[in-house]
Design a protein around this motif. Structure first.
Motif: not given
Length: 378
Positions: A94-95, A126-128, A141-142, A173-175
């Motif tokens: 689930p998200w 979220l950073d996409v 994926l997040y 940091r993630l992207r």
């Protein structure tokens, strides 16, 4: 100045290279073999293959390649790359609320010139950097990463437009970014706010479906370049989830190691700074001592000249008084009593001059003696 070769026409050059070996043709034209090969390639003139002249001399049958119609050599076109087949989105996990908020934020987002969705101006997302087609997979994926980090001290948060994997005060940091591919004939992109100065822009690229998880570590003024990249390839990102989680769960340990490295670097920097300051202080003291010695030497030299001038004055005064004693000046002309008093005073002054000079010589002799004991300057 080197003169350029007088090249024959394309047809004549073709006949030459197929009539005699290239070494002979190059010698006749007065150029090197490399220059002849470059000229043939530029004019699209085929040359005999390796072993052609040996087979011809042995009487074997050889084939002469025809001269192409066009003088422009054909460019080798790259083989078309098969489109990337992204794995289907798995809906079993689930998200979380943050992933759902990101999905709502990007729902009506316009597309930039690279085919990626523009970041919403409001809300925590979220950073996409992905296309609309790749957005569900990026969010999934997040969601997988957040689900895998539930029982670890690391949590995914958003702050000032950044997605951070944070554990206490340590964070990275993630992207998630999609690779794009340039393509002609894409539509014009209408501006978000229409105005006479805002014209539509052509879209330059489209998404390929290949995703990357980019990780950047803290730097002095924020976050530096990407330190780690997980990419779609033969193995999709979903199958690299365990490696990504192991890396993210090691944030506290790596941060402690990085702090220790930075502490050692800071100590080394401070030690180097202290060494430089001590060296500068030593050089300044050395320069000051050099200047003091120079001034002392100059002062002693000047005192020697002063003593010599005083001696000259004393000798001149002694000679003058002796001349007066010999009758150069009649004492009656100035008064006998007054003259005797003045002569007595002048004699006293003459007697005191050597004593004063002796005192000065003794003082300066002491200073010169100290100069002889100076240690050599390094």
């Amino acid at each position: 100045m080197r003169r350029s070769a007088a090249w024959p026409t394309r047809e004549a050059l073709y006949e030459l290279v197929w009539a005699r070996p290239s070494e002979q043709v190059a010698a006749e034209l007065g150029v090197s073999g490399v220059a002849l090969a470059k000229r043939c390639a530029a004019l699209n003139v085929p040359k005999p293959p390796r072993g052609y002249w040996a087979k011809r001399a042995a009487g074997q049958k050889v084939k002469k390649l025809p001269l192409p119609v066009s003088s422009r050599p054909k460019k080798k076109s790259a083989a078309p790359r098969a489109p990337y087949a992204a794995p289907p989105v798995n809906s079993e996990v689930p998200w979380p609320s943050l992933v759902q908020a990101t999905d709502r934020g990007y729902r009506d987002a316009p597309v930039d010139v690279w085919g990626r969705l523009e970041r919403p101006g409001r809300g925590q997302v979220l950073d996409v950097m992905v296309s609309r087609e790749a957005l569900p997979r990026a969010l999934q994926l997040y969601a997988l990463i957040m689900h895998g980090l539930k029982r670890s001290p690391v949590a995914l948060v958003t702050e000032r437009g950044r997605t951070l994997a944070r554990a206490g005060q340590d964070e990275i940091r993630l992207r998630i970014k999609e690779q794009v591919q340039a393509r002609d004939g894409l539509p014009l992109l209408e501006p978000k706010y229409a105005s006479p100065w805002n014209a539509p822009r052509p879209q330059k690229a489209v998404g390929t479906g290949r995703l990357q998880l980019l990780v950047s570590v803290p730097w002095q003024y924020g976050f530096g370049d990407y330190a780690v990249q997980f990419r779609d390839g033969k193995v999709p990102l979903e199958e690299q989830l365990e490696s990504m989680l192991v890396y993210l769960q090691g944030v506290p340990l790596r941060a402690a190691e990085e702090r220790e490295v930075r502490r050692q670097q800071e100590e080394a920097r401070l030690a180097e700074q202290r060494r430089r300051e001590e060296e500068q202080a030593r050089l300044a003291a050395l320069q000051a001592e050099r200047e003091r010695r120079r001034q002392e030497t100059s002062a002693c030299r000047e005192s020697l000249h002063d003593l010599a001038r005083q001696w000259e004055d004393t000798e001149r005064l002694r000679a003058y008084l002796a001349a007066l004693d010999r009758g150069l000046l009649e004492s009656e002309s100035v008064g006998s009593e007054a003259y005797r008093e003045w002569r007595l005073w002048a004699g006293q002054q003459l007697e005191e001059a050597p004593r004063r000079q002796v005192a000065q010589i003794r003082s300066w002799a002491t200073r010169v003696q100290e100069m002889t004991r100076w240690e050599p300057m390094k």
